[in-house]
Design a protein around this motif. Structure first.
Motif, mmCIF file in Angstrom:
data_model
loop_
_atom_site.group_PDB
_atom_site.id
_atom_site.type_symbol
_atom_site.label_atom_id
_atom_site.label_comp_id
_atom_site.label_asym_id
_atom_site.label_seq_id
_atom_site.Cartn_x
_atom_site.Cartn_y
_atom_site.Cartn_z
ATOM 1 N N HIS A 1 97.654 -6.292 39.596
ATOM 2 C CA HIS A 1 96.464 -7.218 38.969
ATOM 3 C C HIS A 1 96.697 -8.582 39.721
ATOM 4 C CE1 HIS A 1 95.166 -4.366 35.591
ATOM 5 N NE2 HIS A 1 96.379 -3.917 35.939
ATOM 6 N N VAL A 2 95.508 -9.256 40.143
ATOM 7 C CA VAL A 2 95.664 -10.635 40.479
ATOM 8 C C VAL A 2 94.647 -11.375 39.400
ATOM 9 C CG1 VAL A 2 94.809 -12.241 42.341
ATOM 10 C CG2 VAL A 2 95.942 -9.802 42.852
ATOM 11 N N TYR A 3 95.317 -12.195 38.731
ATOM 12 C CA TYR A 3 94.579 -12.756 37.571
ATOM 13 C C TYR A 3 94.315 -14.150 37.996
ATOM 14 C CZ TYR A 3 96.013 -9.237 34.493
ATOM 15 O OH TYR A 3 96.294 -7.696 33.747
ATOM 16 N N THR A 4 92.738 -14.591 37.724
ATOM 17 C CA THR A 4 92.378 -15.790 37.908
ATOM 18 C C THR A 4 91.962 -16.527 37.048
ATOM 19 O OG1 THR A 4 90.536 -14.833 39.142
ATOM 20 C CG2 THR A 4 92.260 -15.476 40.749
ATOM 21 N N PRO A 5 92.484 -16.590 35.952
ATOM 22 C CA PRO A 5 91.826 -17.261 34.676
ATOM 23 C C PRO A 5 91.056 -18.634 34.966
ATOM 24 C CG PRO A 5 94.156 -17.286 34.790
ATOM 25 C CD PRO A 5 93.748 -16.912 35.873
ATOM 26 N N ALA A 6 90.312 -18.952 34.095
ATOM 27 C CA ALA A 6 89.187 -20.240 34.271
ATOM 28 C C ALA A 6 90.063 -21.478 33.842
ATOM 29 C CB ALA A 6 87.965 -20.047 33.932
ATOM 30 N N ASP A 7 90.963 -21.239 32.878
ATOM 31 C CA ASP A 7 91.389 -22.424 32.201
ATOM 32 C C ASP A 7 92.828 -21.943 31.625
ATOM 33 O OD1 ASP A 7 91.082 -21.111 29.687
ATOM 34 O OD2 ASP A 7 89.023 -22.452 29.560
ATOM 35 N N ALA A 8 93.405 -23.216 31.115
ATOM 36 C CA ALA A 8 94.977 -23.044 30.671
ATOM 37 C C ALA A 8 94.705 -21.976 29.612
ATOM 38 C CB ALA A 8 95.543 -24.515 30.271
#
Length: 710
Positions: A514-521
């Protein structure tokens, strides 16, 4: 008496208890066990029949083409034979783990598994002549292979990773005062940077315990695969000086005097201290020659002491009379009929020294989920997740001296670094510790700079292979491998820009990735919490430590569940198909693309858009490869059919291109991400170079809309 002594053997007197454990078994039994291991190792390479040598050896008994590796087996077998009584007589609750650094000792590991009665060769486990014949005649077994992997019972580390054995052993001993880990380290491994770092890296562990003990055994046999090793150039005085300088107390032995080695081993065990103790640790340097007990020479051809011992010392004994005679003398020297009964069972003499199987280690406390109602917000929420997970134990945070720089607050201000945190300036060593810690059933996190994480690419690829094989052998439910990748190149100097790890891992098409790229903290904190509660995954969380934007959380539950979701507050098309789709992946990308979307909706209201955020890049790939990928229906609901899509990613564009290409729907996707600028640029200039500033993205989106209309 040391803490390790008390907990490991639960004895009142560790030195005498260790001596008793070793002296309880006759020297003759240990010697027989060693001969049995050596015989099985050699027989697997050469014999097709007559596996007990009940009849005089005949060329028809031999394999047409001998295959496998011999050279490292005798010193490995010597160590196994002498550790067997310690393993067998250790009390319940203790744990003795052997880590095979040398992958080429596959025949040895298979031999040990057979003798320990744990090897299943297709017809169930058990000692029998049919199973003994199968072990020898079918090597290398197509189901098990010929090298050390977790397909062989008792193997916890895939040999041949070349370097991490000592670091992994240390990771296994963390927070496990009941455990003794014995890594068998070859000459070649001694020349690797991760092994070099692990010797001195132990100093970073002082005061971080209680830990178990690690007893390294260096197989200083003088040869690598193709020639002399660097250790071969050191005499005993220099060798001892080397290890003494590293903070160890060396015990050197050549293996010729077996009773003497057993006495030395008892002394070594009495000197053991926990991994976290500020005291010299013992190390055994076994200088037994590579291929010992094998043929010395054939005619005028020298074998012993040359690279010829690495694989099959005799290459064609079936057709060469001199080699056949040498093989006959070699195999009969072990006196196999003293070692195995006519029914294929180890004899009583051998069985006295066998370690047997050990009960599994006690279960550890599972992770507690992060309390999302707490007061921590922004990037502080990421630190809160880590601290809360650490409270329950069975958790370690490793970092290459970058926690402060990465703005990770471990709660140790004013009291020093918490003991569950270890920092040392080596990505490879941190990974080795992570690997050993998770392999022994505990949760861990490696936090590092984005630019330096790719150093561990090969280690990760190799360990993923290990995990696939472990799963095939029925070992599932392992803690996930978790990487927190921050200090992104978008705010760093040119030398600190390398977002390559995610792309390299995606190329493996590893289903657990899984390569997670969340938008904010806030999203990053929730993702990290889920990562630490997961099993059997490789999780890469890519998140910038400089967070200045927070986005509505309404769509996030769907982002977390599916890997991507529509953001209604930026979507102008309702349920109808839009003119184009804008999609962000990562916090930097979301910051710039949301600004571009607002520009379009306010300045060009005639252009309808759907805004999507991608929380997990690997969900973009085809479901046939990625089990957690978006279904065809969900993919179409997000990105439409035939619509132009502009994707902006904080990573390199290549990873997304490859995932979409594999899905067969790449032509309509236009992807913007990091491109190497070739020279130092400040933050805004780097965004401009990559065509990722909000004005550039708005212009690109409008151009795509115009192209579609024309």
């Amino acid at each position: 008496m040391t803490m390790t002594a008390r907990t490991l053997l639960a004895a009142a007197d560790w030195p005498s208890a260790a001596a008793e454990a070793l002296e309880a078994i006759p020297d003759a039994a240990v010697d027989a066990y060693w001969r049995a291991l050596n015989y099985l190792s050699a027989a697997q390479l050469y014999l097709a029949d007559n596996v007990r040598l009940e009849q005089p050896l005949h060329p028809d008994d031999l394999k047409a083409v001998p295959r496998g590796h011999w050279g490292v087996c005798p010193p490995v077998n010597f160590a196994l034979a002498h550790l067997g009584p310690l393993i067998a007589l250790s009390p319940p609750g203790s744990d003795v783990v052997i880590v095979h650094g040398a992958g080429h000792a596959g025949p040895s590991a298979l031999a040990a598994a057979y003798l320990n009665n744990t090897l299943d060769l297709g017809s169930g486990t058990g000692w029998s002549m049919p199973n003994l014949r199968t072990l020898i005649s079918q090597f290398p077994n197509t189901d098990l292979g010929g090298e050390i992997t977790p397909l062989i019972p008792g193997i916890r580390y895939t040999g041949g990773q070349l370097g991490p054995a000592l670091a992994v052993a240390q990771g296994m001993a963390f927070d496990a005062p009941h455990r003794l880990v014995v890594p068998l380290i070859g000459d070649g491994e001694m020349e690797t940077p991760i092994t070099a770092a692990a010797w001195t890296g132990r100093r970073a562990l002082i005061g971080t315990g209680p830990h178990g003990a690690v007893l390294p055994i260096v197989l200083a046999n003088g040869l690598k695969m193709g020639g002399a090793s660097l250790l071969a150039g050191l005499d005993e005085k220099a060798l001892c000086g080397y290890f003494t300088g590293l903070g160890y107390r060396p015990f050197v032995h050549d293996g010729r005097d077996e009773p003497g080695f057993r006495r030395m081993l008892a002394q070594v065990l009495s000197d053991l201290t926990p991994l976290d103790a500020n005291a010299p640790q013992p190390v055994i340097v076994l200088t037994m020659p590579k291929g010992h007990t094998g043929p010395t020479c054939v005619g005028d051809r020298q074998i012993a002491g040359t690279p010829a011992v690495h694989k099959t010392p005799l290459t064609c004994p079936k057709d060469d009379d001199a080699e056949f005679a040498a093989l006959t003398a070699w195999l009969t020297s072990y006196r196999p009929r003293e070692l195995f009964t006519a029914q294929g069972h180890p004899t009583i003499l051998v069985r006295q020294a066998l370690p047997g199987s050990q009960p599994p280690a006690p279960a550890l406390v599972g992770p507690r989920r992060w309390d999302r109602t707490g007061e921590d917000t922004g990037w502080r929420a990421v630190s809160a997740v880590i601290r809360q997970r650490a409270q329950d134990g069975g958790f370690r945070l490793f970092s290459p001296d970058e926690l402060t720089s990465n703005k990770i607050d471990t709660g140790g201000e004013g009291t020093g670094t918490p003991p569950w945190t270890v920092e040392v300036l080596s990505e490879e060593l941190c990974h080795g510790w992570l690997q050993g810690y998770t392999e022994s059933g505990r949760d861990a996190l490696l936090a590092t700079y984005e630019a330096f994480a790719p150093i561990n690419t090969s280690l990760l690829v190799q360990h993923l292979k290990h995990r696939r094989l472990a799963a095939a052998a029925g070992r599932r439910g392992q803690p996930s491998l978790n990487y927190l990748i921050t200090s992104l190149g978008w705010r760093n100097t040119y030398t600190h820009q390398n977002p390559g790890l995610a792309a390299a891992m995606a190329e493996t098409e590893e289903p657990s990735l899984h390569v997670y790229t969340p938008a904010d903290a806030h999203r990053a904190a929730v993702v990290l919490d889920a990562m630490l509660a997961s099993t059997d995954q490789l999780n890469l969380l890519i998140s910038d430590k400089h967070h200045r934007h927070t986005f509505p959380t309404g769509p996030f539950s769907r982002e977390l569940a599916l890997g991507a979701a529509v953001w209604p507050h930026l979507t102008t098309c309702g349920s109808a198909d839009p003119d184009l789709v804008l999609a962000s992946a990562g916090d930097v990308a979301a910051r710039e693309l949301t600004a571009a979307a607002r520009h379009i909706t306010t300045g060009h209201p005639e252009v309808t858009i759907r805004y999507v955020h991608i929380n997990d890049l690997t969900t973009l790939g085809p479901p046939t490869t990625w089990p957690h990928a978006l279904s065809e229906t969900d993919f179409a609901d997000l990105f439409g059919r035939g619509l132009p899509v502009l994707i902006v990613t904080s990573t390199t564009p290549g990873i997304i291109r490859s995932l979409l290409a594999a899905r067969g729907d790449a032509d309509r996707f236009h992807i913007t991400g990091y491109r190497d600028p070739g020279r130092p640029l400040h933050h805004a200039a780097l965004l401009d170079h990559c065509s990722m500033s909000a004005p550039q993205l708005a212009a690109r989106a409008l151009a795509l809309h115009k192209e579609r209309r024309s």
